[in-house]
Design a protein around this motif. Structure first.
Motif, PDB file in Angstrom:
ATOM      1  N   GLN A 238      87.637  39.548  37.009  1.00 12.66           N
ATOM      2  CA  GLN A 238      88.121  39.349  37.542  1.00 12.66           C
ATOM      3  C   GLN A 238      87.880  39.047  39.788  1.00 12.66           C
ATOM      4  O   GLN A 238      87.073  39.923  39.705  1.00 12.66           O
ATOM      5  N   VAL A 239      88.618  38.109  40.109  1.00 12.80           N
ATOM      6  CA  VAL A 239      88.083  38.011  41.398  1.00 12.80           C
ATOM      7  C   VAL A 239      89.415  38.828  41.806  1.00 12.80           C
ATOM      8  O   VAL A 239      90.916  37.700  41.464  1.00 12.80           O
ATOM      9  N   TYR A 240      90.097  39.080  43.134  1.00  9.37           N
ATOM     10  CA  TYR A 240      90.746  39.205  43.861  1.00  9.37           C
ATOM     11  C   TYR A 240      90.310  38.669  45.142  1.00  9.37           C
ATOM     12  O   TYR A 240      91.683  38.226  46.304  1.00  9.37           O
ATOM     13  N   GLN A 241      89.278  38.697  45.298  1.00  9.01           N
ATOM     14  CA  GLN A 241      89.146  37.650  46.732  1.00  9.01           C
ATOM     15  C   GLN A 241      87.959  36.674  46.624  1.00  9.01           C
ATOM     16  O   GLN A 241      87.288  37.143  46.519  1.00  9.01           O
ATOM     17  N   VAL A 242      88.069  35.636  47.578  1.00  9.42           N
ATOM     18  CA  VAL A 242      86.654  35.026  48.261  1.00  9.42           C
ATOM     19  C   VAL A 242      86.407  34.327  48.963  1.00  9.42           C
ATOM     20  O   VAL A 242      88.040  34.018  49.719  1.00  9.42           O
ATOM     21  N   GLU A 243      85.839  34.744  49.966  1.00 10.89           N
ATOM     22  CA  GLU A 243      85.444  33.980  50.936  1.00 10.89           C
ATOM     23  C   GLU A 243      83.473  33.137  51.489  1.00 10.89           C
ATOM     24  O   GLU A 243      83.259  33.972  51.106  1.00 10.89           O
ATOM     25  N   LEU A 244      84.019  31.652  51.945  1.00  8.01           N
ATOM     26  CA  LEU A 244      83.347  31.244  52.204  1.00  8.01           C
ATOM     27  C   LEU A 244      83.341  31.240  54.191  1.00  8.01           C
ATOM     28  O   LEU A 244      83.944  31.271  55.174  1.00  8.01           O
ATOM     29  N   SER A 245      81.937  31.622  55.332  1.00 10.73           N
ATOM     30  CA  SER A 245      81.859  31.341  56.505  1.00 10.73           C
ATOM     31  C   SER A 245      80.882  31.334  57.050  1.00 10.73           C
ATOM     32  O   SER A 245      79.638  31.482  56.014  1.00 10.73           O
ATOM     33  N   CYS A 246      80.707  30.613  57.455  1.00  9.25           N
ATOM     34  CA  CYS A 246      79.461  29.826  58.064  1.00  9.25           C
ATOM     35  C   CYS A 246      79.484  29.804  60.165  1.00  9.25           C
ATOM     36  O   CYS A 246      80.180  29.509  60.769  1.00  9.25           O
ATOM     37  N   ARG A 247      78.308  31.078  60.874  1.00  8.91           N
ATOM     38  CA  ARG A 247      78.437  31.155  62.265  1.00  8.91           C
ATOM     39  C   ARG A 247      79.265  32.039  61.867  1.00  8.91           C
ATOM     40  O   ARG A 247      79.873  31.980  63.271  1.00  8.91           O
ATOM     41  N   GLY A 248      79.726  32.523  61.290  1.00  8.21           N
ATOM     42  CA  GLY A 248      80.433  34.169  61.443  1.00  8.21           C
ATOM     43  C   GLY A 248      81.689  33.396  61.727  1.00  8.21           C
ATOM     44  O   GLY A 248      83.421  33.980  62.012  1.00  8.21           O
ATOM     45  N   ARG A 249      82.133  31.790  60.986  1.00 15.15           N
ATOM     46  CA  ARG A 249      83.673  31.614  60.978  1.00 15.15           C
ATOM     47  C   ARG A 249      84.359  31.461  59.448  1.00 15.15           C
ATOM     48  O   ARG A 249      83.198  30.906  59.050  1.00 15.15           O
ATOM     49  N   VAL A 250      85.582  31.996  59.167  1.00 14.73           N
ATOM     50  CA  VAL A 250      85.806  31.683  58.137  1.00 14.73           C
ATOM     51  C   VAL A 250      86.072  30.073  57.809  1.00 14.73           C
ATOM     52  O   VAL A 250      87.234  29.389  58.526  1.00 14.73           O
ATOM     53  N   LEU A 251      85.660  28.889  56.534  1.00 16.65           N
ATOM     54  CA  LEU A 251      85.612  27.872  56.187  1.00 16.65           C
ATOM     55  C   LEU A 251      87.323  28.177  55.022  1.00 16.65           C
ATOM     56  O   LEU A 251      87.599  27.325  55.058  1.00 16.65           O
ATOM     57  N   TYR A 252      86.670  29.212  54.394  1.00 15.59           N
ATOM     58  CA  TYR A 252      87.944  28.919  53.389  1.00 15.59           C
ATOM     59  C   TYR A 252      87.501  30.131  52.064  1.00 15.59           C
ATOM     60  O   TYR A 252      87.125  31.498  52.963  1.00 15.59           O
ATOM     61  N   ASP A 268      89.589  25.590  56.418  1.00 11.55           N
ATOM     62  CA  ASP A 268      89.208  24.822  57.546  1.00 11.55           C
ATOM     63  C   ASP A 268      87.668  24.218  57.697  1.00 11.55           C
ATOM     64  O   ASP A 268      86.991  24.713  57.810  1.00 11.55           O
ATOM     65  N   LEU A 269      86.886  23.625  57.232  1.00 12.83           N
ATOM     66  CA  LEU A 269      85.946  22.670  57.665  1.00 12.83           C
ATOM     67  C   LEU A 269      85.437  22.126  58.390  1.00 12.83           C
ATOM     68  O   LEU A 269      84.361  21.857  58.961  1.00 12.83           O
ATOM     69  N   THR A 270      85.790  22.174  60.062  1.00  8.55           N
ATOM     70  CA  THR A 270      85.499  21.777  60.686  1.00  8.55           C
ATOM     71  C   THR A 270      85.429  22.608  61.762  1.00  8.55           C
ATOM     72  O   THR A 270      85.100  22.495  62.850  1.00  8.55           O
ATOM     73  N   CYS A 271      86.235  24.133  61.825  1.00 14.16           N
ATOM     74  CA  CYS A 271      86.127  25.166  62.790  1.00 14.16           C
ATOM     75  C   CYS A 271      84.061  25.121  63.277  1.00 14.16           C
ATOM     76  O   CYS A 271      84.231  25.849  64.409  1.00 14.16           O
ATOM     77  N   ALA A 272      83.100  24.811  61.832  1.00 14.93           N
ATOM     78  CA  ALA A 272      81.790  25.462  61.775  1.00 14.93           C
ATOM     79  C   ALA A 272      81.210  25.260  61.780  1.00 14.93           C
ATOM     80  O   ALA A 272      81.055  24.730  60.576  1.00 14.93           O
ATOM     81  N   GLY A 273      79.235  24.816  61.923  1.00 16.11           N
ATOM     82  CA  GLY A 273      78.705  23.888  60.913  1.00 16.11           C
ATOM     83  C   GLY A 273      78.336  22.281  60.562  1.00 16.11           C
ATOM     84  O   GLY A 273      79.916  21.709  61.967  1.00 16.11           O
ATOM     85  N   ASN A 274      78.098  21.931  59.555  1.00 16.36           N
ATOM     86  CA  ASN A 274      77.667  20.229  59.760  1.00 16.36           C
ATOM     87  C   ASN A 274      78.948  20.293  58.336  1.00 16.36           C
ATOM     88  O   ASN A 274      78.686  20.884  57.275  1.00 16.36           O
ATOM     89  N   ILE A 275      79.860  19.534  58.774  1.00 17.23           N
ATOM     90  CA  ILE A 275      80.944  19.632  57.479  1.00 17.23           C
ATOM     91  C   ILE A 275      80.862  19.153  56.535  1.00 17.23           C
ATOM     92  O   ILE A 275      81.068  19.736  55.100  1.00 17.23           O
TER      93      ILE A 275
END
Length: 290
Positions: A238-252, A268-275
């Motif tokens: 059971q998973v109720y939340q998934v998060e991916l962040s880069c440089r402190g910005r949430v990508l997904y 949002d794949l463009t807010c930080a890091g290499n796309i």
């Protein structure tokens, strides 16, 4: 009152006198440890501070002599021991671990950034069963390795009150982390686990999974490696939340929400890091988010 600067004399004194009503250890005129029996409603007074003066490893060594005697005066009710960044090493953590039997009320133990290797972690694990009230354990920024993590894993199940555990930036393999996750999945009160491969930095990808453990309790797992996401997804149904962040910005991010809105999604794949790297990282978490 007997005052001495010699640990051997201290040992002789406690052998000769059966009744002790006060014990004090000081360094550079600062009190590191003191316990005194008191008449009236307050049964005792205690001071405990290993960082106020002197060398912390030396302080721990000196405390190892007096704490057993202080325990005769009154059981220590120390609840927090914050030694993060003290560089006490394997010898310091071994001495400290041998005193756990005199610290049964300890709830918060911070040993981050202390140059602890597998030797120190093994010594720590050998005495952890005394810490039945421990809620917070931070071993981040050390190098406990395979043997140290395995030794810890064998004893973690004893810490049934544990709520927070971080092993960030320790050198451990995927197999060891899998064993750790198996153990931690059965700890009812555990709410946060951090497994990042390196300390959080401006350029690090961070993966968060919020799951229900095998006891039905919510558990947040923070990781800095994609392989741990895959392991966690296999272990927790059971998973109720998934998060991916880069440089402190949430990508997904996707989260199940109670009420009229069934879920919330951020992408949002463009807010930080290499796309391109962002897409690669997303490829790991998106199936879980789905």
């Amino acid at each position: 009152i007997i005052e001495t600067g010699d640990a051997d004399v201290f040992t002789l004194v406690i052998q000769l006198f059966s009744q002790v009503y006060r014990v004090e250890l000081s360094c550079q005129q600062k009190v590191l440890y003191s316990v005194q029996a008191e008449e009236g409603e307050i049964p005792h007074k205690m001071t405990f501070n290993l960082t106020c003066a002197g060398n912390i490893v030396g302080n721990i060594k000196a405390l190892s002599v007096v704490l057993p005697v202080g325990h005769r005066v009154q059981q220590a009710d120390v609840q927090e021991l914050k030694l993060g960044g003290s560089y006490i090493g394997d010898e310091g953590v071994r001495l400290l671990a041998e005193m756990f039997c005199y610290l049964p009320s300890l709830k918060h133990l911070d040993l981050s950034d202390n140059m602890i290797t597998s030797t120190g972690a093994t010594a720590l694990a050998a005495h952890m069963s005394h810490l039945q009230q421990l809620e917070w354990l931070d071993l981040s920024g050390n190098d406990i390795g395979e043997d140290g993590a395995t030794a810890m894993n064998e004893k973690l199940a004893h810490l049934q009150q544990l709520k927070y555990l971080t092993l960030t930036a320790n050198n451990t393999s995927t197999n060891v982390k899998k064993s750790l996750l198996n153990t931690l999945s059965n700890m009812e009160n555990l709410s946060t686990v951090k497994f990042s491969t390196e300390m959080a930095s401006y350029f690090t990808y961070m993966y968060h999974l919020d799951v229900y453990n095998n006891k039905g309790s919510r558990l947040m797992i923070e990781m800095g490696a994609a392989d741990i996401v895959t392991l966690a997804n296999q272990l927790f149904s059971q998973v109720y939340q998934v998060e991916l962040s880069c440089r402190g910005r949430v990508l997904y991010s996707v989260k199940a929400v109670e009420g009229e809105t069934s879920h919330r999604v951020t992408l949002d794949l463009t807010c930080a890091g290499n796309i391109v790297d962002n897409i690669k990282a997303l490829s790991v978490v998106l199936p879980v988010g789905h």
